[in-house]
Design an enzyme around this catalytic site. Sequence first.
Site, PDB file in Angstrom:
ATOM      1  N   ASP A  36     -74.629  26.209  89.488  1.00  0.00           N
ATOM      2  CA  ASP A  36     -75.047  26.971  88.309  1.00  0.00           C
ATOM      3  C   ASP A  36     -76.512  27.397  88.396  1.00  0.00           C
ATOM      4  O   ASP A  36     -77.097  27.811  87.408  1.00  0.00           O
ATOM      5  CB  ASP A  36     -74.824  26.143  87.036  1.00  0.00           C
ATOM      6  CG  ASP A  36     -75.533  24.788  87.082  1.00  0.00           C
ATOM      7  OD1 ASP A  36     -76.309  24.549  88.038  1.00  0.00           O
ATOM      8  OD2 ASP A  36     -75.323  23.975  86.163  1.00  0.00           O
ATOM      9  N   SER A  95     -79.230  14.070  86.235  1.00  0.00           N
ATOM     10  CA  SER A  95     -77.824  14.497  86.240  1.00  0.00           C
ATOM     11  C   SER A  95     -77.285  14.741  87.640  1.00  0.00           C
ATOM     12  O   SER A  95     -76.098  14.537  87.904  1.00  0.00           O
ATOM     13  CB  SER A  95     -77.658  15.772  85.402  1.00  0.00           C
ATOM     14  OG  SER A  95     -78.460  16.827  85.914  1.00  0.00           O
ATOM     15  N   HIS A 131     -77.710  22.631  89.383  1.00  0.00           N
ATOM     16  CA  HIS A 131     -76.956  21.496  89.894  1.00  0.00           C
ATOM     17  C   HIS A 131     -76.261  21.852  91.212  1.00  0.00           C
ATOM     18  O   HIS A 131     -76.073  23.021  91.530  1.00  0.00           O
ATOM     19  CB  HIS A 131     -75.927  21.040  88.851  1.00  0.00           C
ATOM     20  CG  HIS A 131     -76.545  20.641  87.552  1.00  0.00           C
ATOM     21  ND1 HIS A 131     -76.647  21.519  86.486  1.00  0.00           N
ATOM     22  CD2 HIS A 131     -77.115  19.476  87.154  1.00  0.00           C
ATOM     23  CE1 HIS A 131     -77.248  20.896  85.478  1.00  0.00           C
ATOM     24  NE2 HIS A 131     -77.552  19.665  85.863  1.00  0.00           N
TER      25      HIS A 131
END
Length: 250
Positions: free
Chosen positions: A198, A25, A201
């Site tokens: 967070d 991601s 990330h």
Amino acid sequence: MAGAEVGVCCRRLLLRPRIVLFGDSITEFSFQENGWGASLAHRLARKCDVLNRGLSGYNTRWAKIVLPRLIHKDSSTENTLAVTVFFGANDSALKDMNPKQHVPLDEYADNLKSMIQYLKSVNIPEDKIILVTPPPLHETAWERECTAKGEKLNRRNATTGEYAKACVKIARDCGTEVVDLWTLMQTNNQDFSRYLSDGLHLSGEGNNFLANQLWSVLERRTLTLPLQLPYWRDVDHLHPEASLLESPHK
């Protein structure tokens, strides 16, 4: 006549060099506003294509399986300047808390080595491969994210560090470049939370940090790349074909 014209055009196809970003991601999100992938693409506009092959949630076990579907031996591999391989944030998830994404440390290392060997088999040598370690994990911030989803903390920074060390070792053993993000972001015991949005990330500052680290590796490889096609002011507007089809900016 038409066929002849098509043949001429095909001979003048512009094959732009490319850089492939392969990861989880953190790579998939890299083309968002202020993302590290977007930053690289901006710096290389009209010189080199930057391709995003990020897959949110993936680990090296899955990445190894899909890599041949994303990068295979063809004319584009010959034109590949670099491939980043950026996994570990999911592999290092705690087995008891997140068994779906967890990959044991030894297997993680073997998977990285396997992907390097595959890339070499399709004419992308080790000096064009850049491994990136997972960033450090800010446990307090990530625990808040987990709690909001009704889950327990499923990662630990110390564990992530073990995967980062394994990544660095594989890079050294295989002769690839490596960006040790886990270590770099914690140099001199600095507060690395600003690099993370967070706890896991990358934040805007984290994206900029990674872009700069990668650019220090990529700049020398792309320094001599010409801009493709002439600057618009240099195009002969009365005879554009002469500028655009016979241009030295190929």
